[in-house]
Design a protein around this motif. Structure first.
Motif, PDB file in Angstrom:
ATOM      1  N   LEU A   1      -7.426  -1.358  -1.758  1.00 46.08           N
ATOM      2  CA  LEU A   1      -6.877   0.014  -2.081  1.00 46.08           C
ATOM      3  C   LEU A   1      -7.967   1.174  -1.209  1.00 46.08           C
ATOM      4  O   LEU A   1      -7.533   1.857  -0.536  1.00 46.08           O
TER       5      LEU A   1
ATOM      6  N   HIS B   1       0.672  -1.315  -0.012  1.00 46.32           N
ATOM      7  CA  HIS B   1      -0.063   0.075   0.172  1.00 46.32           C
ATOM      8  C   HIS B   1       0.720   1.433  -0.221  1.00 46.32           C
ATOM      9  O   HIS B   1       0.474   2.338  -0.832  1.00 46.32           O
TER      10      HIS B   1
ATOM     11  N   LEU C   1       0.242  -3.037  -7.352  1.00 47.05           N
ATOM     12  CA  LEU C   1       0.853  -2.198  -7.986  1.00 47.05           C
ATOM     13  C   LEU C   1       0.453  -2.577  -9.610  1.00 47.05           C
ATOM     14  O   LEU C   1       0.317  -1.524 -10.112  1.00 47.05           O
TER      15      LEU C   1
ATOM     16  N   HIS D   1       2.039   1.895  -3.473  1.00 45.51           N
ATOM     17  CA  HIS D   1       1.084   2.208  -4.352  1.00 45.51           C
ATOM     18  C   HIS D   1       0.782   3.721  -4.225  1.00 45.51           C
ATOM     19  O   HIS D   1       0.850   4.412  -5.094  1.00 45.51           O
TER      20      HIS D   1
ATOM     21  N   LYS E   1       3.694   5.097  -6.043  1.00 47.33           N
ATOM     22  CA  LYS E   1       3.477   4.782  -7.437  1.00 47.33           C
ATOM     23  C   LYS E   1       2.581   6.185  -8.009  1.00 47.33           C
ATOM     24  O   LYS E   1       2.649   6.825  -9.054  1.00 47.33           O
ATOM     25  N   THR E   2       1.553   6.227  -7.178  1.00 45.96           N
ATOM     26  CA  THR E   2       0.527   7.437  -7.683  1.00 45.96           C
ATOM     27  C   THR E   2       1.022   8.534  -7.936  1.00 45.96           C
ATOM     28  O   THR E   2       0.977   9.135  -8.814  1.00 45.96           O
TER      29      THR E   2
END
Ligand code: G3P
Length: 489
Positions: free
Chosen positions: A474, A378, A417, A381, A384-385
């Protein structure tokens, strides 16, 4: 013909030494723990003399294993970044505890600078933010609170851990490499030099700072390991891991899951600008030319598993976590936001505190452990955003560090991901990257691309999770994260 590169990897929880052959084979390795001192909540200190003695001890053991100093072509150093050491040039002894990167003592000072409107200028010049993480704020605090530092006058020397180790190894060479310098808040990212305005802002005596050098070359020499050996490579550990993962082309990204988790994406030769609370940093500097990276720094990764083991005592060893995570079909609605040391990128809330949400009578320790491992995916992620929003989305992610031996976690990263995750067979990529730099510096290889032949085979984890399940996870994380962040805003 010398057979090995000797790497010293002076990390947060241990200092290690390894011998690498030219084909990348790791011939031998040894480690010594570093004592963590927590004098007050939020304060984290190391004993610089212990870092030195233990690093010297492991290095000497490796020279002996190699068959003597003549068998060592060069030394490469990687180190925990931002941690700052203060010492006396005359005696070579520390003048104060080393303030560790995780230390939050400068949170109030950072708030004051931010409220005074300093952050945009600081970010434009350094690529960093006004957070207690970075060395400059720690130096400012130390100069204000530890009178012996000012009293030392011109005898005061300041440096990050690689700078300290080189000083000790060479009896007085005061240098730092461009990657470590780029984490201090004192170096201008574009020029690769100390910045007078920043030095003034943090009140740092310029004469106390080291000279900034390349990451590879004939950087210094030591006679403390039984004979004369050149130090030919050094870099902050996350940059070393980026090199060890051969992220040598713009767009290639790696994530190292050590004490914390750090994602770096190669951005080429122009300093990147983040509009989404990521950091711009030096990836490496060779022949005075810098390659830059965007970085997402997560403060708690492996240290969360340590906390489950040592403080909560719900596991006896980290090895148990994989079987426990597999023993339940899902997290049972439990989310663990590990803001145990504030929270780093992309949130940057030094005062945030951790939360475990969704507990019920049905919750068992396997759910907690699974939620802890899921937090890695998480947090990644969230990064990544931010990378995608900054125009630097990841096509694949190369992972390494102690935690990624856990196959369940590696697969969870790929699943959450939604991209292929590559894990090298040899996961000590930080040390490998330092060996590659030293290999270039001593002439074994002409370029880092050539040195990347030291890297071995890679295993790929591909996403396989049902999209509805992924979205539900998510969503659950977003709700839990809101509980941690919103009370602070
Ligand atoms: O920025 C801190 C980082 O360099 C620490 O790395 O491997 O000791 O968690 P590690």
């Amino acid at each position: 013909m010398s057979d090995y590169i000797l790497v010293i990897d002076a990390g947060t929880t241990s200092t290690r030494a390894m011998l690498f052959a030219r084909d990348g084979g790791c011939h031998a390795a040894t480690a010594a723990d570093i004592t963590q001192h927590y004098p007050r909540p939020g304060h984290v200190e190391h004993d610089a003399d212990e870092i030195w003695q233990r690093s010297l001890g492991v290095a000497r053991a490796m020279v002996e294993r190699a068959g003597g100093p003549d068998r060592i072509a060069a030394i490469g150093i990687a180190n925990q970044r931002e941690t700052i050491v203060f010492w006396d040039r005359d005696t070579g002894e520390p003048l104060a505890p080393a303030i560790v990167w995780q230390d939050r003592r400068t949170a109030a000072m950072c708030r004051t600078w931010r409220e005074a409107g300093e952050e945009p200028g600081v970010q434009a010049r350094t690529g960093l933010l006004l957070d207690p993480y970075f060395s400059g704020t720690k130096i400012a605090w130390a100069l204000e609170h530890w009178p012996q530092l000012r009293a030392a006058g011109e005898r005061l020397a300041i440096g990050t851990v690689e700078s300290w180790l080189v000083w000790k190894l060479t009896h007085g060479e005061h240098i730092t490499d461009a990657t470590n310098a780029s984490r201090t808040l004192l170096m201008a990212l574009g020029s690769g030099s100390w910045d007078d305005g920043l030095i003034d802002l943090f009140g740092v005596p310029r004469a106390a700072l080291p000279r900034i050098v390349d990451n590879a070359g004939q950087l210094a020499e030591t006679s403390l390991l039984g004979g004369l050996i050149a130090i030919c490579g050094m870099a902050g550990d996350q940059q070393a891991a980026t090199i060890g993962q051969a992220c040598l082309t713009p767009g290639q990204s790696k994530a190292t899951f050590g004490t914390g988790a750090f994602v770096l994406a190669n951005c080429g030769h122009t300093p990147p600008t983040s509009r989404h609370r990521l950091l711009a940093t030096v990836g490496w500097q060779l022949g005075g030319r810098r390659t830059y990276a965007l970085e997402g720094s997560v403060f708690v990764a492996g240290s969360l598993i340590q906390w489950l083991r040592d403080s909560l005592q719900i596991i006896a060893s980290a090895d148990e976590t994989e079987a426990l995570a597999r023993s339940v079909p899902d997290n049972g609605g439990v989310y663990l936001v590990p803001a145990l040391a504030g929270i780093g990128a992309p949130w940057w809330e030094p005062a945030a505190r951790a939360a475990i949400t969704g507990l019920s009578f049905a919750t068992g320790r396997a759910h907690l452990v699974r939620a802890a491992l899921e937090a890695m995916a998480h947090q990644s992620h969230d990064l990544k955003t931010a990378f995608a929003a900054d125009g630097a989305d990841w096509a694949t992610l190369r992972i390494d560090g102690g935690m990624v031996a856990n196959d369940w976690m590696a697969q969870d990263l790929a699943d959450m991901l939604g991209l292929p995750v590559e894990r090298p067979g040899f996961t000590e990529t930080t040390a490998l990257g330092a060996a590659m730099l030293a290999g270039v510096g001593c002439g074994w290889f002409a370029t880092l691309v050539e040195a990347a032949a030291m890297r071995g085979r890679v295993e790929t984890f591909t996403p396989a999770l049902d999209e509805d399940v992924r979205q539900a996870r998510l969503d659950g994380w977003r709700i839990a994260m809101r509980q941690v962040i919103e009370p602070r805003r």
